[in-house]
Design an enzyme around this catalytic site. Sequence first.
Site, mmCIF file in Angstrom:
data_model
loop_
_atom_site.group_PDB
_atom_site.id
_atom_site.type_symbol
_atom_site.label_atom_id
_atom_site.label_comp_id
_atom_site.label_asym_id
_atom_site.label_seq_id
_atom_site.Cartn_x
_atom_site.Cartn_y
_atom_site.Cartn_z
ATOM 1 C CE LYS A 49 -3.637 -2.639 2.206
ATOM 2 N NZ LYS A 49 -4.292 -3.083 3.428
ATOM 3 C CD GLN A 93 -3.253 -4.446 6.781
ATOM 4 O OE1 GLN A 93 -3.211 -3.498 6.000
ATOM 5 N NE2 GLN A 93 -3.832 -5.586 6.465
ATOM 6 C CG ASP A 116 -9.616 -0.543 4.809
ATOM 7 O OD1 ASP A 116 -9.275 -0.851 3.653
ATOM 8 O OD2 ASP A 116 -8.924 -0.781 5.815
#
Length: 306
Positions: A49, A93, A116
């Site tokens: 990412k 995460q 997200d």
Amino acid sequence: MAQILDGAPVRDAIYSECRPRIAALRRPPGLAVVLVGHNPASQIYVRKKVQASHELGIHSETLAPPDSISTEDLLAVVAELNRRPEIDGILVQMPLPPQVDSKRILLAVSPEKDVDGFHPCNVGNLVTGRSGPKSCTPAGIVRLLHHYQIPIAGRHAVVVGRSDIVGKPMAMLLLHENATVTICHSKTQDLAGICRQGDILVAAMGRAAALTADFIKPGATVIDVGTNRIADRAEAARIFRNSKEKLEAFDRRGNLLVGDVNPLDVAEVASAYTPVPGGVGLLTVAMLMMNTVDSAERRLGGRHAA
Ligand code: NAP
């Protein structure tokens, strides 16, 4: 021969769309990634990412609190990121260590910075067809289906898996695309029979090569979300039917990555399928970049400003 739905050109198309939009902003979009502890898989995902952010000119910061962090301390980290004006996207995460209340953390991320698409506000936006960040993997899959001009409307889509991050948002997006959607899970009876009805079959269960030929409707489009690392040589030999090339690769690396669909069966039965690796995984990162650009535009008053 089945068509291989390569993720790379779709990712490239997403990046080509992002670049001029980033250039038009008065400052680079800002993405903060919170990586707690030292989970090796999470470290790899975060690295990808960050790399993608650098390639596109998105400012990215990785915060790495220790494994021992408490829920309260992590909430404080998120609160600070919510407050900072130059941060447009926050990604925590997963998985988090067991002492941390993951649901509270996800709820604490400001919905407008939730790149997200996991916050209940954004899940609600998704369900009701409003704009807002959408879960990256399913959104990437819809992009891929459009890119390869696979018809969705009116077709029967079978989604195996009902997780909040893949299965449920996938089913919802396919429904918005006017597919007739069936969701399967670990308690589904006659899984093979139901999967065989799918014109589009999405496998997101996390079980290495579990969907074999008898789960696939001849001519179906198969989307394999699974990423399973096989460390047992005998299992690799069984899945790849003793392929010399694959077993040599296994011997070099000590493991092989396989999806949830048997890779040889799908090539024989489906009309089109995503490979593992090289399919869906590339799009998850690409859609995260797109969600970050969308968020920056909304916050800076760009073309997506409401
Ligand atoms: P998850 O949270 O573990 O959910 C798995 C789902 O599959 C659950 O709904 C479970 O049913 C169902 N399932 C498990 N075994 C089954 C079986 N034998 N028959 C039918 N259903 C079964 O996993 P996830 O986070 O959705 O991820 C799924 C897979 O996709 C994993 O391999 C993950 O690594 C991969 N993934 C890849 C990407 C990417 O970018 N390529 C992104 C995200 C995830 P129950 O609900 O009944 O337990």
